[in-house]
Design a protein around this motif. Structure first.
Motif, PDB file in Angstrom:
ATOM      1  N   TRP A 393      85.585  29.658  38.672  1.00 42.58           N
ATOM      2  CA  TRP A 393      86.205  28.514  38.029  1.00 42.58           C
ATOM      3  C   TRP A 393      84.676  27.785  37.503  1.00 42.58           C
ATOM      4  CZ3 TRP A 393      88.506  29.591  43.105  1.00 42.58           C
ATOM      5  CH2 TRP A 393      89.942  29.016  42.950  1.00 42.58           C
ATOM      6  N   TYR A 394      84.811  26.847  36.316  1.00 49.98           N
ATOM      7  CA  TYR A 394      84.078  26.383  35.800  1.00 49.98           C
ATOM      8  C   TYR A 394      84.127  24.912  36.432  1.00 49.98           C
ATOM      9  CZ  TYR A 394      81.059  22.872  33.376  1.00 49.98           C
ATOM     10  OH  TYR A 394      80.147  21.856  33.016  1.00 49.98           O
ATOM     11  N   VAL A 395      82.769  23.613  36.535  1.00 52.65           N
ATOM     12  CA  VAL A 395      83.511  22.729  36.919  1.00 52.65           C
ATOM     13  C   VAL A 395      83.049  21.718  36.193  1.00 52.65           C
ATOM     14  CG1 VAL A 395      84.203  20.782  39.599  1.00 52.65           C
ATOM     15  CG2 VAL A 395      84.868  23.194  39.615  1.00 52.65           C
ATOM     16  N   PRO A 396      84.193  20.804  35.393  1.00 55.04           N
ATOM     17  CA  PRO A 396      83.077  19.834  34.748  1.00 55.04           C
ATOM     18  C   PRO A 396      82.419  18.784  35.348  1.00 55.04           C
ATOM     19  CG  PRO A 396      85.596  20.206  33.397  1.00 55.04           C
ATOM     20  CD  PRO A 396      85.044  20.552  34.866  1.00 55.04           C
ATOM     21  N   PRO A 397      81.186  18.314  35.196  1.00 55.36           N
ATOM     22  CA  PRO A 397      81.069  17.680  35.960  1.00 55.36           C
ATOM     23  C   PRO A 397      81.807  16.506  35.998  1.00 55.36           C
ATOM     24  CG  PRO A 397      79.558  18.020  34.018  1.00 55.36           C
ATOM     25  CD  PRO A 397      80.588  18.260  34.155  1.00 55.36           C
ATOM     26  N   SER A 398      83.035  15.846  35.695  1.00 48.68           N
ATOM     27  CA  SER A 398      83.683  14.638  35.476  1.00 48.68           C
ATOM     28  C   SER A 398      84.272  15.456  37.235  1.00 48.68           C
ATOM     29  CB  SER A 398      84.549  14.333  34.962  1.00 48.68           C
ATOM     30  OG  SER A 398      85.622  15.606  34.840  1.00 48.68           O
ATOM     31  N   LEU A 399      84.801  16.168  37.551  1.00 48.38           N
ATOM     32  CA  LEU A 399      85.703  17.114  38.765  1.00 48.38           C
ATOM     33  C   LEU A 399      84.883  16.968  40.047  1.00 48.38           C
ATOM     34  CD1 LEU A 399      88.056  19.053  37.077  1.00 48.38           C
ATOM     35  CD2 LEU A 399      87.757  16.245  37.834  1.00 48.38           C
ATOM     36  N   ASP A 458      74.038  35.759  29.517  1.00 42.52           N
ATOM     37  CA  ASP A 458      73.692  34.072  29.097  1.00 42.52           C
ATOM     38  C   ASP A 458      73.831  33.047  28.400  1.00 42.52           C
ATOM     39  OD1 ASP A 458      71.497  35.075  31.350  1.00 42.52           O
ATOM     40  OD2 ASP A 458      70.333  35.645  29.673  1.00 42.52           O
ATOM     41  N   PHE A 459      74.162  33.475  27.246  1.00 40.06           N
ATOM     42  CA  PHE A 459      75.524  33.292  26.167  1.00 40.06           C
ATOM     43  C   PHE A 459      77.192  33.001  26.479  1.00 40.06           C
ATOM     44  CE2 PHE A 459      77.739  32.591  22.890  1.00 40.06           C
ATOM     45  CZ  PHE A 459      77.446  31.276  21.459  1.00 40.06           C
ATOM     46  N   LEU A 460      77.295  33.519  27.125  1.00 40.77           N
ATOM     47  CA  LEU A 460      78.924  33.135  28.030  1.00 40.77           C
ATOM     48  C   LEU A 460      78.220  31.979  28.524  1.00 40.77           C
ATOM     49  CD1 LEU A 460      81.785  33.932  28.120  1.00 40.77           C
ATOM     50  CD2 LEU A 460      80.794  35.059  29.718  1.00 40.77           C
ATOM     51  N   ILE A 461      77.737  31.954  29.378  1.00 40.36           N
ATOM     52  CA  ILE A 461      77.674  30.921  30.833  1.00 40.36           C
ATOM     53  C   ILE A 461      77.650  29.388  29.607  1.00 40.36           C
ATOM     54  CG2 ILE A 461      76.133  29.721  32.524  1.00 40.36           C
ATOM     55  CD1 ILE A 461      75.768  33.190  33.104  1.00 40.36           C
ATOM     56  N   GLU A 462      76.072  29.330  28.585  1.00 37.88           N
ATOM     57  CA  GLU A 462      75.550  28.458  28.382  1.00 37.88           C
ATOM     58  C   GLU A 462      76.782  27.498  27.538  1.00 37.88           C
ATOM     59  OE1 GLU A 462      72.233  29.759  26.245  1.00 37.88           O
ATOM     60  OE2 GLU A 462      70.608  29.801  28.023  1.00 37.88           O
ATOM     61  N   GLU A 463      78.138  28.705  26.966  1.00 39.27           N
ATOM     62  CA  GLU A 463      78.672  28.159  25.792  1.00 39.27           C
ATOM     63  C   GLU A 463      79.885  27.569  26.805  1.00 39.27           C
ATOM     64  OE1 GLU A 463      80.090  28.730  21.767  1.00 39.27           O
ATOM     65  OE2 GLU A 463      77.907  28.071  22.924  1.00 39.27           O
ATOM     66  N   ILE A 464      80.054  28.011  27.784  1.00 38.22           N
ATOM     67  CA  ILE A 464      81.136  27.729  28.398  1.00 38.22           C
ATOM     68  C   ILE A 464      80.053  26.189  29.335  1.00 38.22           C
ATOM     69  CG2 ILE A 464      82.220  27.711  31.063  1.00 38.22           C
ATOM     70  CD1 ILE A 464      82.475  30.897  30.681  1.00 38.22           C
ATOM     71  N   ARG A 466      78.723  24.010  27.223  1.00 40.32           N
ATOM     72  CA  ARG A 466      78.422  22.933  26.241  1.00 40.32           C
ATOM     73  C   ARG A 466      79.771  23.307  25.544  1.00 40.32           C
ATOM     74  NH1 ARG A 466      79.154  23.437  20.743  1.00 40.32           N
ATOM     75  NH2 ARG A 466      79.985  26.146  20.765  1.00 40.32           N
ATOM     76  N   LEU A 467      80.645  23.532  26.435  1.00 37.90           N
ATOM     77  CA  LEU A 467      82.272  23.055  25.227  1.00 37.90           C
ATOM     78  C   LEU A 467      83.043  22.623  27.168  1.00 37.90           C
ATOM     79  CD1 LEU A 467      82.765  26.823  23.828  1.00 37.90           C
ATOM     80  CD2 LEU A 467      82.410  24.536  22.476  1.00 37.90           C
ATOM     81  N   GLY A 468      82.488  22.440  28.227  1.00 37.84           N
ATOM     82  CA  GLY A 468      83.078  22.280  28.778  1.00 37.84           C
ATOM     83  C   GLY A 468      82.805  20.885  29.822  1.00 37.84           C
ATOM     84  N   GLN A 469      81.234  20.685  29.322  1.00 41.93           N
ATOM     85  CA  GLN A 469      80.488  18.956  29.668  1.00 41.93           C
ATOM     86  C   GLN A 469      81.485  17.563  29.655  1.00 41.93           C
ATOM     87  OE1 GLN A 469      77.428  18.546  30.858  1.00 41.93           O
ATOM     88  NE2 GLN A 469      77.750  20.753  31.941  1.00 41.93           N
ATOM     89  N   ASP A 470      82.369  17.570  28.749  1.00 40.39           N
ATOM     90  CA  ASP A 470      82.957  16.640  28.726  1.00 40.39           C
ATOM     91  C   ASP A 470      84.338  16.072  29.175  1.00 40.39           C
ATOM     92  OD1 ASP A 470      84.701  17.807  26.616  1.00 40.39           O
ATOM     93  OD2 ASP A 470      84.180  15.947  25.050  1.00 40.39           O
TER      94      ASP A 470
END
Length: 471
Positions: A393-399, A458-464, A466-470
């Motif tokens: 799971w990628y967990v955005p900062p808000s969660l 590395d690109f995939l991780i950074e892209e996830i 970048r696209l999920g931060q907000d």
């Protein structure tokens, strides 16, 4: 040729998009796809070819991780072009002499690698793993009740098949198609890593027998679709031997690991199977489609499926009739799938496939090692993945500040779909997601493209991020 070669070059160019995404109604409205009574000129036909490729997904792109089958092998592509040029059917030696011989040689080699003495047995290339699995069910049923071929299901008792709860949906689909019924496929519990639990398998077999049903097949999975788990084949084989049940191994995804001295132990016990599905178009990077069903007992496929059509399989031909393979297949028309695999094998050697597979598994381990302790990531299961499936799971900062409760799970379930949609709209990369059991939507990263590198991970991780931060 120019259009195709330009597309091939773009597929390997990281500065190009993986996908130029448009919604279906947009593509339908933007172009005229309708079929006309009058022919178009060559210029218009070539324009259609360009348009088709413009919106095609570049499955050979080093940053396409969406499916189990990825990559674009040049030798395999050339073999596919040759196959289409030859434009023949696999049913008789009469019209496909070299292709029939290559299928014979290649299937024998695959059976040797599985571990059957001298490569003995039988097999066929089918349109995909789902059909290969259905062949296994068909042959297992015939082996136990040959009369079903003429008399149908009314002549046999209630048959029961067993497979893990993490197995591929094709087992149930095959049961539906063969008239066995989806209710007759019993799903066996898995442990936390997605492996079938042998004690539950034995319990469910005894339960079925007590009800008067007849267990006829156990399908173990070597490389499950989501977790990449390998069922304990030796334990399953012992149970199948004890209760005299056909053992099938669905190694559509994991079969390629048999090419690797480092990783083939994960399929230990596969040599005890009665049949094996193995898809070279997945882990081995052969262009779609290329799926093999291997059977330990020679002649059984022929007995099960032959119909003696005299207009194709005449018995007074001037060559060895054993090379007319069409009567053991369900299909009449059968595409030449073997040449891609055979030519790639000649070009790469077994050692080349081994290097490809070892590299992909190393990349998966690299991804796992980066994200297992990285802020914002949670692993779906503990421990290093056995295959190239990395589930997280990628967990955005808000969660990250929320307690692990129902509300957090509800919100987390929406994260992966939104990130995936943004990925597709920006066209930079593609990775799959899904829920499983009580686990809400998570990313399932799979790697089978030898063109991928550490930088692409590395690109995939950074892209996830970048696209999920907000979110």
């Amino acid at each position: 040729m120019d259009i195709l070669l330009q597309y091939v070059v773009k597929s390997f160019d990281r500065s190009t998009k993986v996908i130029d995404f448009h919604y279906p109604n947009e593509l339908l409205q933007e172009y005229n796809w309708e079929l006309a009574d009058q022919p178009q000129n060559l210029e218009e036909i070539l324009m259609h070819c360009q348009t088709t490729l413009k919106y095609a997904i570049k499955t050979g792109h080093p940053r396409y991780f969406n499916q189990l089958s990825t990559g674009l092998d040049m030798v395999g592509l050339a073999a596919d072009w040759l196959t289409s040029t030859a434009n023949t059917n696999m049913f008789t030696y009469e019209i496909a002499p070299v292709f029939v011989l290559l299928e014979y040689v290649t299937l024998k080699k695959m059976r040797e690698i599985i571990g059957w003495p001298g490569g003995s047995g039988d097999g066929i290339f089918s349109p995909g793993g789902a059909i290969s699995n259905m062949y296994a069910m068909l042959i297992a049923r015939f082996k136990m009740f040959p009369e079903v071929k003429e008399k149908g299901m009314a002549a046999v008792p209630r048959l029961i098949a067993f497979t893990s709860e993490h197995s591929h949906f094709s087992l149930k689909k095959g049961a539906a198609a063969l008239g066995i019924g989806t209710d007759s496929v019993i799903l066996i519990k898995c442990d936390e890593r997605g492996k079938m639990i042998p004690s539950d398998l034995e319990r469910r077999i005894l339960e079925a027998k007590q009800k008067g049903f007849v267990p006829f097949l156990v399908s173990a999975t070597a490389g499950t679709t989501v977790y990449g788990a390998f069922d304990p084949l030796l334990a399953v084989a012992d149970i199948c031997k004890k209760y005299k049940i056909w053992m099938h191994v669905d190694a559509a995804w994991g079969g390629g690991l048999l090419m690797s001295r480092k990783h083939k132990w994960k399929l230990s016990g596969v040599e005890r199977a009665n049949s094996v599905t193995w898809n070279p178009h997945k882990m081995m990077g052969v262009p779609l489609q290329c799926s093999a069903l291997l059977v330990r007992e020679e002649g059984l496929m022929q007995s099960c499926n032959q119909m003696h059509a005299s207009y194709l399989f005449q018995q007074d031909k001037h060559y060895d009739l054993s090379y007319d393979t069409g009567d053991k297949a369900l299909q009449c028309g059968r595409h030449v799938d073997v040449f891609k695999l055979w030519l790639m094998w000649r070009a790469k050697g077994t050692t080349g496939f081994e290097a490809h597979i070892d590299k992909c598994l190393e990349l998966a381990e690299y991804l796992y090692n980066i994200i297992k302790n990285r802020e914002g990531y949670e692993m779906v299961f503990d421990g290093k993945p056995q295959h190239t499936n990395v589930c997280f799971w990628y967990v955005p900062p808000s969660l990250r500040v929320l307690d692990n409760n129902e509300e957090r799970m509800s919100r987390l379930s929406k994260v992966a779909p939104v990130i995936k949609a943004r990925m597709m709209e920006s066209g930079t990369t593609m990775v799959s997601y899904q829920p499983l059991g009580d686990k809400v939507n998570f990313f399932r990263m799979v790697i089978s493209n030898p063109a991928a590198t550490h930088q692409d991970i590395d690109f995939l991780i950074e892209e996830i991020e970048r696209l999920g931060q907000d979110l």
